[in-house]
Scaffold this active site. Structure first.
Site, PDB file in Angstrom:
ATOM      1  N   ASP A  27      -3.015   3.066  -0.410  1.00  0.00           N
ATOM      2  CA  ASP A  27      -2.287   2.066   0.384  1.00  0.00           C
ATOM      3  C   ASP A  27      -1.674   2.706   1.624  1.00  0.00           C
ATOM      4  O   ASP A  27      -0.525   2.445   1.968  1.00  0.00           O
ATOM      5  CB  ASP A  27      -1.180   1.418  -0.457  1.00  0.00           C
TER       6      ASP A  27
ATOM      7  N   ASP B  27       1.138   5.646   0.909  1.00  0.00           N
ATOM      8  CA  ASP B  27       2.004   4.846   1.790  1.00  0.00           C
ATOM      9  C   ASP B  27       2.326   5.586   3.087  1.00  0.00           C
ATOM     10  O   ASP B  27       3.478   5.576   3.548  1.00  0.00           O
ATOM     11  CB  ASP B  27       3.299   4.468   1.068  1.00  0.00           C
TER      12      ASP B  27
END
Length: 335
Positions: free
Chosen positions: A186, A165
């Site tokens: 991600d 992230d």
């Protein structure tokens, strides 16, 4: 592959209405200096410089950050827009912290205000530093280098470094130019309406990190009428320590377009994942890419194609540059 019916001109009228209330930040910019020595009346930390700005702020504030590693978390609150953070180069001005908590509060940079520029700075979250990893097993947790929530935010020659992230491209109109973005899981995610131009995307768990597969994007478009999406144009995608998908669906109408870019063999053959969303609602597009990872022969069959008009509506800078705010920011701040 099949054609999509997602191009609805009315949505762009909604976009213009939604984002047309640009704040007219006054000029000339006021200059503030940050230097860890505190010489010449400068601030020692970036946050103390931001905290000195009146609220609500309506004037461009140019914060010049000298070379150095600033170990601090930096927050730009909503009521302090019109800020230009300028470092001495992304290899010289480094802002780093080591936090893992809720995604909304744990990023090294949390930018909540509208009309924000950052240039020549590295933002790093060292929480998942994989140097301690043994064999191929390591527990990684969300730890963002930046969360960008404000509207009309632009980043030039910046680096974002993390593992999971890394860049929380939360919401709003955003433009990233010649930036470096590093991570494994991600690591570009959120619901922003963003163009990434001439950026280097590097899939890695770190030099000493474990070998494992990952995902680059997790775009969170929530509805068919939403104008959000991630557009990558003239970028490079490389990596080490495993293979990566280009994206998976964080939202039910997730949208990512990759065009005129170089994809190395770090990209997995299937390219994309539904992440349990409906295939027909997802918009993943690859156009005119090169490199061994650009071979679409084994891509998911539900990847979409766009007409030339549809594609140009995303690749044109007007997708994010409503009312010409990008050049207005650059001209006012003299770069």
């Amino acid at each position: 592959m099949h054609n999509s019916n997602i191009f609805i001109p009315f949505t762009f009228l909604i976009l213009i209405f939604r984002f047309s209330n640009a704040l007219d930040c006054s000029s000339p910019p006021k200059v503030i200096d940050v230097n860890q020595s505190g010489e010449g009346g400068s601030f020692r930390t970036i946050q103390s410089a931001i905290d000195s700005i009146p609220k609500p702020n309506t004037q461009w504030i140019h914060i010049r950050i000298s070379a150095g590693t600033y170990t601090e978390a930096v927050t730009i609150p909503k009521n302090r827009p019109c800020i230009f953070l300028e470092g001495a180069g992304s290899s010289s001005t480094i802002v780093q912290a080591s936090y893992h908590d809720r995604m909304s509060t744990s990023a090294t940079l949390i930018s909540l205000a509208d009309d924000i520029i950052a240039k020549d700075i590295t933002f790093k979250n060292t929480y998942n530093n994989p140097g301690f990893a043994h064999a191929n097993v390591v527990k990684m947790l969300p730890a963002s280098a930046a969360k960008v929530e404000g509207n009309r935010s632009a980043f030039y020659n910046c680096s974002f470094k993390g593992v999971q992230d890394t860049l929380h491209d939360h919401s709003g109109l955003h433009y990233y130019y010649n930036c470096y973005i590093q991570g494994a899981i991600d690591f570009i995610f959120g619901d922003g309406q963003s163009i990434y131009e001439k950026c280097a995307i590097n899939f890695t768990t770190g030099i000493d990190g474990p070998i494992r597969d990952g995902v680059i994007t997790a775009q969170n478009r929530e509805s068919a009428g939403s104008t959000s999406g991630f557009v990558f144009k003239e970028c490079t995608i490389n990596g080490i320590n495993g293979k990566t998908q280009l994206g998976r669906a964080y939202g039910p109408y997730s949208r990512v377009i990759i065009a005129n870019s170089y994809l190395s063999d770090v990209v997995r053959p299937e390219g994309w994942s539904t992440w349990n969303q409906l295939e027909e609602n997802l918009t993943y597009v690859e156009v005119n890419n090169t490199g061994p990872g650009a071979n679409n022969a084994k891509r998911v069959k539900w990847m979409k194609t766009l007409s030339e008009e549809e594609l140009n509506s995303f690749l044109n800078i007007s997708y994010v540059d409503i009312d010409g705010w990008i050049n207005k920011q650059r001209n006012t701040n003299n770069f």
